[in-house]
Design an enzyme around this catalytic site. Structure first.
Site, PDB file in Angstrom:
ATOM      1  N   HIS A 229       0.849  -1.199   0.000  1.00  0.00           N
ATOM      2  CA  HIS A 229       0.000   0.000   0.000  1.00  0.00           C
ATOM      3  C   HIS A 229       0.877   1.239   0.000  1.00  0.00           C
ATOM      4  O   HIS A 229       2.069   1.161   0.272  1.00  0.00           O
ATOM      5  CB  HIS A 229      -0.905   0.019   1.246  1.00  0.00           C
ATOM      6  CG  HIS A 229      -0.133   0.215   2.518  1.00  0.00           C
ATOM      7  ND1 HIS A 229       0.537  -0.813   3.147  1.00  0.00           N
ATOM      8  CD2 HIS A 229       0.112   1.326   3.269  1.00  0.00           C
ATOM      9  CE1 HIS A 229       1.142  -0.358   4.227  1.00  0.00           C
ATOM     10  NE2 HIS A 229       0.909   0.957   4.327  1.00  0.00           N
ATOM     11  N   ASP A 231       0.765   5.324   1.669  1.00  0.00           N
ATOM     12  CA  ASP A 231       0.081   5.980   2.784  1.00  0.00           C
ATOM     13  C   ASP A 231      -0.706   7.204   2.302  1.00  0.00           C
ATOM     14  O   ASP A 231      -0.257   7.933   1.427  1.00  0.00           O
ATOM     15  CB  ASP A 231       1.102   6.402   3.850  1.00  0.00           C
ATOM     16  CG  ASP A 231       1.747   5.205   4.543  1.00  0.00           C
ATOM     17  OD1 ASP A 231       1.172   4.095   4.490  1.00  0.00           O
ATOM     18  OD2 ASP A 231       2.830   5.386   5.138  1.00  0.00           O
ATOM     19  N   HIS A 287       4.808   0.119  -0.053  1.00  0.00           N
ATOM     20  CA  HIS A 287       5.518  -0.697   0.933  1.00  0.00           C
ATOM     21  C   HIS A 287       4.627  -1.806   1.471  1.00  0.00           C
ATOM     22  O   HIS A 287       3.403  -1.760   1.330  1.00  0.00           O
ATOM     23  CB  HIS A 287       6.078   0.177   2.063  1.00  0.00           C
ATOM     24  CG  HIS A 287       5.075   1.083   2.726  1.00  0.00           C
ATOM     25  ND1 HIS A 287       4.602   2.240   2.138  1.00  0.00           N
ATOM     26  CD2 HIS A 287       4.442   1.000   3.921  1.00  0.00           C
ATOM     27  CE1 HIS A 287       3.743   2.823   2.952  1.00  0.00           C
ATOM     28  NE2 HIS A 287       3.608   2.087   4.040  1.00  0.00           N
ATOM     29  N   ARG A 297       6.965  -8.402  15.987  1.00  0.00           N
ATOM     30  CA  ARG A 297       7.498  -7.131  15.500  1.00  0.00           C
ATOM     31  C   ARG A 297       6.489  -6.029  15.819  1.00  0.00           C
ATOM     32  O   ARG A 297       5.273  -6.255  15.744  1.00  0.00           O
ATOM     33  CB  ARG A 297       7.749  -7.193  13.996  1.00  0.00           C
ATOM     34  CG  ARG A 297       8.245  -5.888  13.405  1.00  0.00           C
ATOM     35  CD  ARG A 297       8.594  -6.047  11.932  1.00  0.00           C
ATOM     36  NE  ARG A 297       9.093  -4.799  11.372  1.00  0.00           N
ATOM     37  CZ  ARG A 297       8.316  -3.843  10.865  1.00  0.00           C
ATOM     38  NH1 ARG A 297       7.007  -3.995  10.863  1.00  0.00           N
ATOM     39  NH2 ARG A 297       8.839  -2.747  10.387  1.00  0.00           N
TER      40      ARG A 297
HETATM   41  O1  LIG Z   1       5.160  -1.785  10.177  1.00  0.00           O
HETATM   42  C1  LIG Z   1       5.708  -1.149   9.287  1.00  0.00           C
HETATM   43  O2  LIG Z   1       6.930  -1.177   9.122  1.00  0.00           O
HETATM   44  C2  LIG Z   1       4.899  -0.330   8.314  1.00  0.00           C
HETATM   45  C3  LIG Z   1       3.582   0.134   8.833  1.00  0.00           C
HETATM   46  C4  LIG Z   1       2.780   0.836   7.791  1.00  0.00           C
HETATM   47  O3  LIG Z   1       3.077   0.787   6.630  1.00  0.00           O
HETATM   48  C5  LIG Z   1       1.582   1.638   8.156  1.00  0.00           C
HETATM   49  O4  LIG Z   1       1.196   1.644   9.341  1.00  0.00           O
HETATM   50  O5  LIG Z   1       1.011   2.278   7.246  1.00  0.00           O
HETATM   51 FE   LIG Z   2       2.098   2.334   5.484  1.00  0.00          FE
END
Ligand SMILES: O=C(O)CCC(=O)C(=O)O
Ligand SMILES: [Fe+2]
Length: 349
Positions: A229, A231, A287, A297
């Site tokens: 996705h 952001d 990403h 994690r």
């Molecule tokens: O957990 C991550 O490294 C990315 C989180 C992410 O892409 C988001 O919260 O939009």
């Molecule tokens: Fe994100």
């Protein structure tokens, strides 16, 4: 309070109320050796570029460097992302939120459910907002905070929510200062005049904090932490815990590239709104997150953007044709919530 409620409302206005099954996470503590079918994706880890040995990685930039503006601009052009060192946010502040995130996600499922996001809402506990767009569920649960976290925190922890709120609010404050600084520097690189940056530093900006948890997973190669996705922000500042597998960024011509956690660094990525403002000179970083067998994690994302009634348009397009029509942040959130990755092409000229 202005924007804080505005941003929540922008999400509430979305005519697409989510179904509960798109909100309620799996109780990961009840899973032992096998990945449920609902969470089994086709293998995706063998794609090109996903090896860390490929040598390709996003730049690590020192904010105190005299050339930081140029380096950040070039990183945004090439990757739409970079890691930032010497950013001025104290390690105790960052570690503090990670501790709170761990505490929150370690609670029994029924406790976390007390703060479940509502069907039309944006804040609270639940699955990723992008879940309805994918055929399988992600190995992830999240907690979204817009404005004060106290309402949801109090539902979970009637007796100790104040310390959670202090930590989160302090983090929001520090992230906002950093986001303002980065926005000014990036706009300077793009040659955007100061008249257009008046909203930066106002108390009407759109901001949200997202706590993410990716439990350890029995079959990481078939699971997806967070599906690909971009952001819906101007920029996102991300803290990730020190685990081997995790965030990956897609680079045209290269494939998925790991973002190895750099001790003390924060990941900065360009969101859709910066892609529009830069007239597509900056890619918005696509990403995703992979999971691993041994370690939980955690990550903490801070999303930053202009006020919801601000009209976003290609400001860096003085001599080229604008590739997007102007759109308010509120309308863009609505378009994105209904169309996900098609959103940008829907506002293309
Ligand atoms: O957990 C991550 O490294 C990315 C989180 C992410 O892409 C988001 O919260 O939009
Ligand atoms: Fe994100």
């Amino acid at each position: 309070m202005g924007t804080i409620s505005d941003l929540s409302e922008a999400y509430r206005d979305v005519e697409h109320p989510q179904f509960l099954h798109h909100i309620i996470p799996l109780d990961f503590s009840s899973v032992n050796a096998t990945l449920p079918e609902s969470h089994a994706w086709t293998r995706h880890h063998e794609e090109s570029g996903s090896g860390s040995g490929s040598g390709s990685s996003i730049p690590v930039i020192d904010l105190m460097d005299g050339n930081a503006v140029r380096m950040m601009g070039e990183a945004c052009e090439e990757w739409g992302a970079f890691q930032l060192k010497k950013h001025g946010v104290g390690s105790r502040v960052v570690e503090g939120v990670e501790v709170e995130a761990k505490r929150l996600f370690a609670l029994p499922a029924n406790q976390k459910m007390k703060a479940l996001r509502s069907a039309g809402g944006a804040s609270g506990y639940g699955r990723a907002r992008i879940s309805p767009f994918f055929p399988k569920y992600m190995w992830h649960e999240g907690f979204t905070i817009i404005g004060s976290p106290s309402h949801h925190a109090e539902l979970i922890w009637p007796n100790r929510y104040a310390s959670f709120c202090d930590v989160i609010e302090n983090y929001q404050k520090e992230m906002k200062v950093l986001a303002e600084k980065l926005t000014r520097m990036i706009f300077e690189y793009l040659g955007i005049n100061e008249e257009e940056t008046k909203w930066v530093g106002s108390n009407r900006v759109s901001e949200a904090v997202q706590l993410n948890y990716y439990p350890r997973c029995p079959e990481p190669n078939r699971a997806m932490g967070l599906a690909p996705h971009t952001d819906t922000s101007l920029l996102t500042i991300l803290h990730q815990s020190q685990t081997k597998e995790g965030l990956q960024i897609f680079k045209e011509g290269v494939g998925w590239v790991r973002v190895q956690p750099e001790p003390g660094a924060l990941v900065v990525n360009a969101g859709d709104l910066l892609h529009i403002i830069s007239n597509a000179r900056f890619p918005c970083a696509l990403h995703r997150v992979t999971v691993n067998r041994l370690h939980h994690r955690y990550s903490v994302a801070y999303f930053y953007g202009p006020p919801v009634d601000y009209v976003v348009s290609p400001l860096a397009a003085t001599c080229e044709a604008a590739r997007f029509r102007g759109v308010t942040v509120r309308d863009y959130i609505g378009i994105k919530s209904k169309n996900l990755e098609e959103a940008l092409s829907l506002i293309s000229t």
